[in-house]
Write an enzyme that holds these catalytic residues in place. Structure first.
Site, PDB file in Angstrom:
ATOM      1  N   ASP A   1      -4.398   5.944   2.064  1.00 28.60           N
ATOM      2  CA  ASP A   1      -3.288   5.563   2.226  1.00 28.60           C
ATOM      3  C   ASP A   1      -3.358   3.695   2.687  1.00 28.60           C
ATOM      4  O   ASP A   1      -4.874   3.434   2.482  1.00 28.60           O
ATOM      5  CB  ASP A   1      -3.400   5.751   4.542  1.00 28.60           C
ATOM      6  CG  ASP A   1      -2.030   5.948   5.186  1.00 28.60           C
ATOM      7  OD1 ASP A   1      -1.176   5.211   4.618  1.00 28.60           O
ATOM      8  OD2 ASP A   1      -1.635   6.247   6.482  1.00 28.60           O
TER       9      ASP A   1
ATOM     10  N   HIS B   1       7.142  11.599   0.469  1.00 30.42           N
ATOM     11  CA  HIS B   1       6.887  11.239   1.638  1.00 30.42           C
ATOM     12  C   HIS B   1       7.550   9.548   0.697  1.00 30.42           C
ATOM     13  O   HIS B   1       8.151   9.401   1.997  1.00 30.42           O
ATOM     14  CB  HIS B   1       5.156  11.433   2.434  1.00 30.42           C
ATOM     15  CG  HIS B   1       5.654  10.658   3.571  1.00 30.42           C
ATOM     16  ND1 HIS B   1       6.287  10.598   4.609  1.00 30.42           N
ATOM     17  CD2 HIS B   1       4.884   9.506   3.593  1.00 30.42           C
ATOM     18  CE1 HIS B   1       5.756   9.054   5.491  1.00 30.42           C
ATOM     19  NE2 HIS B   1       4.373   9.675   4.804  1.00 30.42           N
TER      20      HIS B   1
HETATM   21  C1  HEM Z   1       3.090   5.774   2.389  1.00 28.61           C
HETATM   22  C2  HEM Z   1       0.858   9.296   5.103  1.00 28.61           C
HETATM   23  C3  HEM Z   1       3.736   8.626   8.997  1.00 28.61           C
HETATM   24  C4  HEM Z   1       6.530   6.098   6.709  1.00 28.61           C
HETATM   25  C5  HEM Z   1       2.121   6.910   3.099  1.00 28.61           C
HETATM   26  C6  HEM Z   1       1.031   7.644   1.812  1.00 28.61           C
HETATM   27  C7  HEM Z   1       0.528   7.695   2.661  1.00 28.61           C
HETATM   28  C8  HEM Z   1       1.465   8.209   4.149  1.00 28.61           C
HETATM   29  C9  HEM Z   1      -0.963   9.448   2.322  1.00 28.61           C
HETATM   30  C10 HEM Z   1       1.070   6.761   0.958  1.00 28.61           C
HETATM   31  C11 HEM Z   1       0.396   5.158   0.573  1.00 28.61           C
HETATM   32  C12 HEM Z   1       0.346   4.482   1.009  1.00 28.61           C
HETATM   33  O1  HEM Z   1       1.625   3.658   0.235  1.00 28.61           O
HETATM   34  O2  HEM Z   1       0.114   3.840   2.244  1.00 28.61           O
HETATM   35  C13 HEM Z   1       1.357   9.852   6.373  1.00 28.61           C
HETATM   36  C14 HEM Z   1       1.350  10.267   7.137  1.00 28.61           C
HETATM   37  C15 HEM Z   1       1.773  10.268   8.483  1.00 28.61           C
HETATM   38  C16 HEM Z   1       2.956   9.230   8.377  1.00 28.61           C
HETATM   39  C17 HEM Z   1       0.019  11.673   6.741  1.00 28.61           C
HETATM   40  C18 HEM Z   1       1.575  11.412  10.046  1.00 28.61           C
HETATM   41  C19 HEM Z   1       0.988  11.750  10.406  1.00 28.61           C
HETATM   42  C20 HEM Z   1       4.121   7.922   9.097  1.00 28.61           C
HETATM   43  C21 HEM Z   1       5.399   7.423   9.476  1.00 28.61           C
HETATM   44  C22 HEM Z   1       6.651   6.773   8.530  1.00 28.61           C
HETATM   45  C23 HEM Z   1       5.753   6.497   7.337  1.00 28.61           C
HETATM   46  C24 HEM Z   1       5.763   8.383  10.656  1.00 28.61           C
HETATM   47  C25 HEM Z   1       7.536   6.349   9.465  1.00 28.61           C
HETATM   48  C26 HEM Z   1       8.501   6.620  10.058  1.00 28.61           C
HETATM   49  C27 HEM Z   1       5.875   5.402   5.202  1.00 28.61           C
HETATM   50  C28 HEM Z   1       5.698   4.355   4.216  1.00 28.61           C
HETATM   51  C29 HEM Z   1       5.198   4.244   3.415  1.00 28.61           C
HETATM   52  C30 HEM Z   1       4.202   5.567   4.056  1.00 28.61           C
HETATM   53  C31 HEM Z   1       7.306   3.183   4.445  1.00 28.61           C
HETATM   54  C32 HEM Z   1       4.990   3.302   1.929  1.00 28.61           C
HETATM   55  C33 HEM Z   1       5.750   4.005   1.066  1.00 28.61           C
HETATM   56  C34 HEM Z   1       5.898   3.443  -0.685  1.00 28.61           C
HETATM   57  O3  HEM Z   1       5.904   1.495  -0.425  1.00 28.61           O
HETATM   58  O4  HEM Z   1       5.111   3.430  -1.182  1.00 28.61           O
HETATM   59  N1  HEM Z   1       1.845   7.534   4.134  1.00 28.61           N
HETATM   60  N2  HEM Z   1       2.199   9.059   6.823  1.00 28.61           N
HETATM   61  N3  HEM Z   1       4.621   7.190   7.887  1.00 28.61           N
HETATM   62  N4  HEM Z   1       4.632   6.088   4.747  1.00 28.61           N
HETATM   63 FE1  HEM Z   1       3.274   7.566   6.042  1.00 28.61          FE
END
Ligand code: HEM
Length: 494
Positions: free
Chosen positions: A193, A341
């Site tokens: 992450d 996601h």
């Molecule tokens: C990216 C997991 C909750 C928004 C990611 C990544 C993972 C991840 C593995 C890819 C790594 C990265 O690009 O940094 C999770 C898990 C969550 C969660 C397990 C809940 C337990 C959320 C929530 C939001 C969110 C609540 C917003 C509403 C984002 C965004 C990215 C991201 C904006 C970056 C996408 C990109 O720039 O390519 N998340 N996330 N995430 N997540 Fe989550």
């Protein structure tokens, strides 16, 4: 366009740079004596708040320390503080807290139903009671190095000392502790992450020789007003490289401050992995590939856009390559499902198709809905003996993000993108027929059943249609709060 100069000594350190955190304690408190609280804040705490300039200096220090071959983290303590709308009214009086972000003023609990969080018959969120029914006035963030086995962590000790400074001016309502996992940087489902955060003009170094509007390759540089008040922001109708107007500043004291969204998100880890095993067997694919398609990245961090069929751990670990992709070329979601996601939460150039949403500038529109994520996992590792298929101990993510509009940034992503089965819109199948991308498998939540389109890659060609049914959410919100993180001057003069 020249980069804006940021008042780094004014902006709290977690907002853009992030505090160094192996452990982070969140103390949620109520103010019982506003006069005493303001005095202690001004005289004893504000000078110890970690600013953006000290966070940047620490980053350099940590890099140098690592280069010298040290494996342990430097014993740095980071301290930040924020207030809910009720807390600001207690400290400043209601007249100085008008005209702020509508969701911030309503409070996180009032927004729960709109975000499709589980709610009871009265529409109140089914969260930890302190968050659902009590009035929280503020949060103290204390970040530090990992604890020694059997000892209280340094962040915890520091947090207790700060609470003691306030004495009977505060009542602690809840206390949460985030802990980095042994698999450093990975969240509890196992995925790396914290890879893709926006770059910020005036702070993020440009390291992509081919693109002056990026930090590392693929990391677009945004105007600081997207995250901090008092600077040019993002204009949804213009190319993102051009500065937009400063976000509306209803009160001068808000300058150099930012809104923080906190969400305690439980992760049902054994259930997630059991689901991957069962569904991969049913679809005739591999659980790791299915998981990668749900997230948009392999557990190593390698994006499926660049590694569609097989993990590439070297790519996943390389900041110069692991973010260097766009989505618009992947028209039939062969590399990455529309519902993944990372494609839901940051669609990059995916809305470029003519006519989509009738947007004036599709990329400007996307960039106006970005957030700065600074969360940390919580809870123990899965106990293989007792938790093979069912969660016994709570674990998950203390999700934290910063922005200048909760409505247009965090809530927009959650509601209009992750929870919305029709987003991204106007996608067609290669042979004709409209696509319903489905829910974000990680955080998409809605009253009805959840589905994601095309869990099977069909890469490089193929036409096997598939749909993933996801009966129970794997992520369950258990607390939330909306806070404002004021500038250092505002803290001193409150
Ligand atoms: C990216 C997991 C909750 C928004 C990611 C990544 C993972 C991840 C593995 C890819 C790594 C990265 O690009 O940094 C999770 C898990 C969550 C969660 C397990 C809940 C337990 C959320 C929530 C939001 C969110 C609540 C917003 C509403 C984002 C965004 C990215 C991201 C904006 C970056 C996408 C990109 O720039 O390519 N998340 N996330 N995430 N997540 Fe989550």
């Amino acid at each position: 366009q020249k980069d804006p100069h940021l008042r780094e000594c004014e902006i709290q350190g977690d907002i853009i740079v992030g505090l160094q955190k192996d452990e982070e304690v969140f103390v949620f408190f109520k103010i019982l004596d506003a006069r005493k609280f303001r005095k202690v804040l001004r005289e004893r705490l504000t000078d110890r708040i970690t600013t953006t300039s000290s966070a940047l200096a620490r980053e350099l220090q940590v890099k140098a320390y690592k280069r010298e071959g040290h494996r342990h983290r430097l014993p740095l303590i980071g301290i930040n503080i924020g207030f809910t709308h009720a807390g600001l009214e207690t400290l400043l009086g209601a007249a100085k807290c008008t005209g702020m972000d509508p969701s911030f003023m309503a409070g996180a609990a009032a927004q729960a139903a709109a975000l499709s969080d589980p709610v009871d018959a009265n529409g109140n969120p089914v969260w930890k009671p302190a968050f659902a029914s009590d009035t929280i006035h503020g949060v103290l963030l204390v970040a530090g190095p990992a604890r020694e086995v059997g000892q209280p962590g340094p962040a915890e000790t520091e947090a207790s000392a700060i609470v003691a400074l306030f004495g009977n001016a505060v009542a602690v309502v809840d206390r949460e502790t985030g802990i980095t996992r042994p698999q450093r940087g990975h969240e509890h489902f196992g995925f790396l992450d914290g890879i893709s955060n926006p770059g910020v003009r005036g702070i993020t170094p440009r390291t992509n020789p081919e693109n002056p509007n990026q930090g590392v390759p693929g990391q677009d540089l945004l105007w600081p007003g997207a995250f901090v008040f008092g600077y040019p922001g993002q204009d949804p109708d213009k190319p993102f490289e051009e500065p937009g107007p400063e976000p509306h500043l209803p009160h001068p004291w808000m300058r150099d401050g930012s809104y923080m969204v906190f969400r305690r998100l439980n992760q049902r880890v054994p259930e997630f992995h059991a689901f991957l095993d069962a569904q991969a067997a049913a679809l005739g694919t591999d659980p790791a590939l299915l998981g990668a398609r749900m997230v948009g990245r392999w557990q190593s961090g390698a994006p499926v856009m660049l590694a569609p069929l097989q993990d590439d751990p070297l790519l996943g670990a390389d900041p110069a390559r692991n973010n260097a992709f766009e989505f618009s070329q992947d028209k039939a979601q062969r590399r990455c499902p529309y519902g993944a996601h990372i494609r839901k939460t940051y669609p990059r150039d995916d809305l470029k198709d003519p006519g989509t949403l009738g947007l004036k500038d599709p990329e400007g529109f996307v960039q106006a809905h970005r957030i700065m994520r600074q969360g940390i996992p919580f809870g123990p590792e899965v106990d293989e003996a007792t938790e093979e298929t069912t969660t016994v101990q709570e674990r998950g993510l203390m999700f934290v993000c910063y922005q200048t509009s909760i409505v247009e940034q965090f809530e927009f992503i959650q509601k209009d993108w992750s929870n919305a089965p029709s987003f991204p819109p106007a996608k067609m199948r290669p042979g004709g027929g409209a696509v319903t991308p489905g829910h974000d498998p990680i955080i998409g939540q809605a009253g009805g059943p959840r589905q994601m389109d095309e869990p099977l890659p069909n890469y490089p060609t193929g036409s096997v249609r598939s749909t993933l049914d996801m009966p129970e959410p794997f992520v369950v919100p258990t607390a939330a709060g909306y806070f404002f993180m004021p500038s250092l001057t505002a803290l001193k003069t409150m």
